[in-house]
Design an enzyme around this catalytic site. Sequence first.
Site, short mmCIF file in Angstrom:
data_model
loop_
_atom_site.label_atom_id
_atom_site.label_comp_id
_atom_site.label_asym_id
_atom_site.label_seq_id
_atom_site.Cartn_x
_atom_site.Cartn_y
_atom_site.Cartn_z
N ARG A 41 1.01 -0.87 0.06
CA ARG A 41 -0.20 -0.43 -0.32
C ARG A 41 0.64 1.34 0.29
NH1 ARG A 41 -4.24 0.58 3.33
NH2 ARG A 41 -4.48 -1.15 3.58
N SER A 68 8.31 3.88 -4.30
CA SER A 68 7.64 5.39 -5.77
C SER A 68 8.37 5.17 -7.13
CB SER A 68 7.74 6.33 -4.51
OG SER A 68 7.45 6.61 -3.93
N GLY A 85 6.73 -2.05 -4.20
CA GLY A 85 6.96 -1.28 -3.42
C GLY A 85 5.36 -0.32 -3.66
N HIS A 86 5.94 0.42 -1.91
CA HIS A 86 5.01 1.42 -2.44
C HIS A 86 4.84 2.58 -3.16
CE1 HIS A 86 7.36 3.41 1.62
NE2 HIS A 86 8.08 3.15 0.67
N ASN A 87 3.78 3.18 -3.11
CA ASN A 87 3.77 4.59 -4.08
C ASN A 87 3.55 4.14 -5.27
OD1 ASN A 87 3.16 6.28 -1.24
ND2 ASN A 87 5.28 6.13 -1.01
#
Length: 342
Positions: free
Chosen positions: A216, A257, A237-239
């Site tokens: 998330r 990201s 991974g996140h973002n």
Amino acid sequence: MNVTVRQLAEWVRGEVLGDPELAITNARTLSEAEPGDITFVESERNLHAWHNSRASAAVVPASVPVNGRPVIRVADPLMAFADIVRHLRARPEETPRDISPGAHVHPTAKLAPGVSVGPLAVIGEGSELGENCTVHAGAIIGRFCKIGRDAIIYPHVVLYDDCVLGDRVILHAGAVIGADGFGYRTANGKHHKVPQLGWVELEDDVEIGANSTVDRGTFAPTRIGAGTKIDNLVMVGHNCQIGKHNLYCSQSGVAGSCVTGDYVVLAGQAGIADHVTIGDRAMVGAQAGVPADLPGDLHYLGTPAMPVKEMARVFASLRRLPELREELRQLKKRLDAAEGAG
């Protein structure tokens, strides 16, 4: 099931050359086929195997010549053969779709008509499932998730709270969607967790392989674009903001990201560092490492990843290193001798 070559050609809208009434009982690959079977020839590279095959007929592209056995000519032999296999190996219709008595569905969850929930599956508070979704045994759907129509959630998938899935999303066994991103701040000698308050959005027709994970976002969503297909054992991974129709092969990893364009391909074990942007239609080769942004429309190899032509020169130089080392040793030897003679 016994059918004729003509019937098979009608199923796949192909052209029959040879005996259309020849009976076919099964469909198998070139190496496995026996008399009475139909097989497929994907390209001219398979001609030798086709000539040596025991198959009675084949699905072929237009470029493959007739060799005395019936063939069905189509534009895409692989997909046509898959349709034939589905017809010949058709299973009885599924039992009526229902909610297993062994499942736990929260009273506030909303299930549209045609939803099927297997034993020991859990549907959390406030979650919504669209028409004809299938949730297999042991899958966990957290609170306030929203899932579009015709989604398939295989056994032991875990959807954390607030995940959003579009139509026809497929999640294979063991996939984990919406776990916390790997975010920490180090202070006073300790790693302090940064709260992960975002969610995950999977757009229409996304497919996630077995035991793959999508974290998330920290405050906003991690997003996977429509039509993207992710293999087994992949981490996002996140973002991250993943474009449409990407293909990520097994054991590839995308750190937090990152942004990818549309139709990006990551081959097996490719690794993308955090905050990297990859352009449309870029192809990252197997085991490549990507520490910085990559423009689109190029094929990359190596670590650090660089365009194929450039990396080919690097590989060629590496192969010559022992020879170059010996040349340098001989040159130094001659210089030393010349200095001694002077």
